[in-house]
Design a protein around this motif. Sequence first.
Motif, PDB file in Angstrom:
ATOM      1  N   ASN A 357      55.137  15.957  17.444  1.00  0.00           N
ATOM      2  CA  ASN A 357      54.082  16.940  17.608  1.00  0.00           C
ATOM      3  C   ASN A 357      54.001  17.399  19.048  1.00  0.00           C
ATOM      4  O   ASN A 357      54.012  16.578  19.966  1.00  0.00           O
ATOM      5  N   MET A 362      50.756  20.457  16.832  1.00  0.00           N
ATOM      6  CA  MET A 362      51.680  21.403  16.198  1.00  0.00           C
ATOM      7  C   MET A 362      53.013  20.683  15.962  1.00  0.00           C
ATOM      8  O   MET A 362      53.626  20.219  16.911  1.00  0.00           O
ATOM      9  N   SER A 389      56.018  25.449  13.817  1.00  0.00           N
ATOM     10  CA  SER A 389      54.959  26.440  13.591  1.00  0.00           C
ATOM     11  C   SER A 389      53.810  25.792  12.845  1.00  0.00           C
ATOM     12  O   SER A 389      53.986  24.812  12.098  1.00  0.00           O
ATOM     13  N   SER A 390      52.652  26.335  13.067  1.00  0.00           N
ATOM     14  CA  SER A 390      51.463  25.826  12.392  1.00  0.00           C
ATOM     15  C   SER A 390      50.424  26.940  12.374  1.00  0.00           C
ATOM     16  O   SER A 390      50.042  27.449  13.433  1.00  0.00           O
ATOM     17  N   LYS A 391      50.003  27.329  11.194  1.00  0.00           N
ATOM     18  CA  LYS A 391      49.030  28.427  11.013  1.00  0.00           C
ATOM     19  C   LYS A 391      49.489  29.666  11.786  1.00  0.00           C
ATOM     20  O   LYS A 391      50.536  30.202  11.527  1.00  0.00           O
ATOM     21  N   SER A 394      53.323  29.412  16.802  1.00  0.00           N
ATOM     22  CA  SER A 394      54.751  29.111  16.628  1.00  0.00           C
ATOM     23  C   SER A 394      55.374  28.789  17.976  1.00  0.00           C
ATOM     24  O   SER A 394      54.894  29.259  19.020  1.00  0.00           O
TER      25      SER A 394
END
Lengths: 608, 174
Positions: A357, A362, A389-391, A394
């Motif tokens: 992470n 992320m 990427s997360s929500k 990126s």
Amino acid sequence: MRKSGTIILLVIVALVFAIGYLLTDSLFESLIEDTATELNGALVEIDDFDFSLAGPKMRWQRLQVTDPANTMQNKIETGLVEFNLEFWPLLSGKFIIENFELSGIKTGTARETDGAIPIQEKEEGDKESVISSTQKKLNDQVKEETGFDLSKLSQKVNVDSIVSLLKLQSPEKIDAARKSVEQNYSKWQEKISALNPEKEITEIQGQIKSIDVKKVKDLDSFNKALSAIKKVKGNIDKLDKDYRSTKKEFSTDYSGASSVLGQIDEWVKDDYKQAMALAKLPDFSTQSIAKMLFGKKIVNQVNEYLGYIGTARGYLNKIPSSKKEPDPPRLKGQDIYFPSDNARPDFWLQKMALSGNLSQDMPLSGTVTDISSDPKMIGKPVDINISGSSKSRSYGLAGQLNYLDSIPRENFSIDYNGFAITDLELSKSAYLPTAIKKGNGFIKASLNMRGDNFDGKIKFTSAQVAFAFADEKPSGKLASIVRDVFNGTKEVNVDVILKGRKDNLVFAVKSNLDEKLGNAFKAAAGKEIEQAKEKIRKKIDKEVAAKKAEVEKLIAENKKKLEAELQKYQAKIDAQKEELEKKKKAIEDEKKKLGKKVTDKLKGLFKP
Amino acid sequence: MFPLQFLGKLITILHSGATPSQIAGGFILGMIIGLTPFWSLHNLLVLLLIIILNVNIAIAIASTALFSLFAYLLDPLFHSFGYFLLVDLSFMQGIYMTLYNIPIIALSRFNNTVVMGSLVTSLILLIPVFIMVKNGVIKYRENVLARFEKLKVVKAIKGTKIYGWYAKYAEWRA
């Protein structure tokens, strides 16, 4: 054969194996920790390292890599790591790792102890690499901007004290110029006197007088007088030509002397610049503000990447050559390498898979391939690809370290979008914001290096920004203007350019805050600063104006005198020319009269 | 101090019961360790030979110390000689390449100029030095030691009880 010796030997071998079994792990652990610490510039720690010959394999429970910029924080921390090594290469002292999985990576974790290491002093004679000298130059560029003190904007500038401290260069230079003008005058005076035509003119006068018009009684005497006139005319023309040439030379030379006046203006300008530097009057160029706000942060980031490149290049330089070392250290010798076509380098991490992470939870994953002690031997560059990427966020990092050719090449590109900014430190100024309290950030950056050449671009955009200041309430008019500008700004754009060579490096930072701040500063304090500048200018002008006027006057007077002198001689020559013309006319008149008499006589002869 | 100690040790060994071959064997094995860099794989083998073979260990240690001094002084020559062997002998390149890529052999550091130069030098010196030392010991014992034993003072000392006890102790130690 010694029986007791054999027994002793067996005992020693058993002891060596036992001690080896007990100490291998600690030896390997400290070896890896020391090497990695040296590379990182801050402590690298491995917990519970285990090396097993079965496999053979290595594993550790935890790896902590200290952030050199903040030694109470880890740049990277990993959980359990286990990987296999190839057995046979180990017996040749080669570490070949096919797959290395690094999972559970966390960034920015807190450390229990300080991870700082003592600063190692460079050995005398160590050559400064392109990377380290560039890092130094970048640091210097940001350091310079700290001299830009906004508090100066609100201070009164004591022009008198500045001028008294200032050692003006122009008065001395003007004095020297004056001497040169005087010398030039003397030189021309001598030259013109030496060319005094009195003697020639007297001679010419005598020659003109000797031509007696009354003696022209026939064609023969007329021809004689005419040739005498021609001769005198030749003398006058020669004299006239010489004088005209001298006059031309004088006029060219004196126009050069007049250029001294232009030089005086340049000297005054230099003095003015020096006074400005002494007064440390701020320049409202947008560069200084953008550099002051974002420069250090950017330089630290760029230097971190340059550091990685420097480390990689440093190891590249250690790849030995077969050229004879003239004087290796005693008892150390020189290693000669005999790699075959299928040879493998001393270290080769074929593939490292990363997962973990990034800050703010992320997830990211990626690979780093072909890290080796001799890239040319394996024929592959180091490739780095990490993404996540997360929500709405990126992250992507792609890079390559290519050392296959004689010129090393590195490139990195980063795309980091939609990350949340919290307490991003900016400046330590009492007027400017100390941090971006919150906001969303977007970074697009690239850095390409080819040998000594740099080409880097960074574009940072942040939206919904809120700034934090050192003091809750602004103190003074200037601080409140600055605060208004920042409070009214919700979007920040920063463009950075880094290019050139180490000896000609361009580092430019531009931001949308520049213009806003520049205008605000100018409105608030610009008038006072401009007045101070004007005052300094006037003071300097006063010091040098009289001297400059003196030189101007001297040049003009000398020119006038010399021109008058030349003109006087020219008038004398012209007078002789005129006299000669008169004589010529009189002779021609005589010729006409003579012609009429002959005609009359001829007419009388033919009368019936 | 060192030369005197070395001389003392040497005389003791020469007067001991060790055979000339044992002394010469210990001397040449010690010479290899002394002339070549200590932390080399071949020195492990030489150490094993010193322990296993019935050579004089004391002379091997003394010889190591003596030749270490020579090694320091001759280092530039070893480097040049090693470089010549490793680089300039083109016909050997194939062999070196094969050796270099054989596990374990690569750890021997044979590709180091000083290791190669000093090892080959000591191997060249091996047999001549062995013969020289062996003959030297024989000659010494025949000429000098025999005369020494005939000295009245020596005979008188040897006749004492204390010497008798020492001789028994020395025999037991041997």
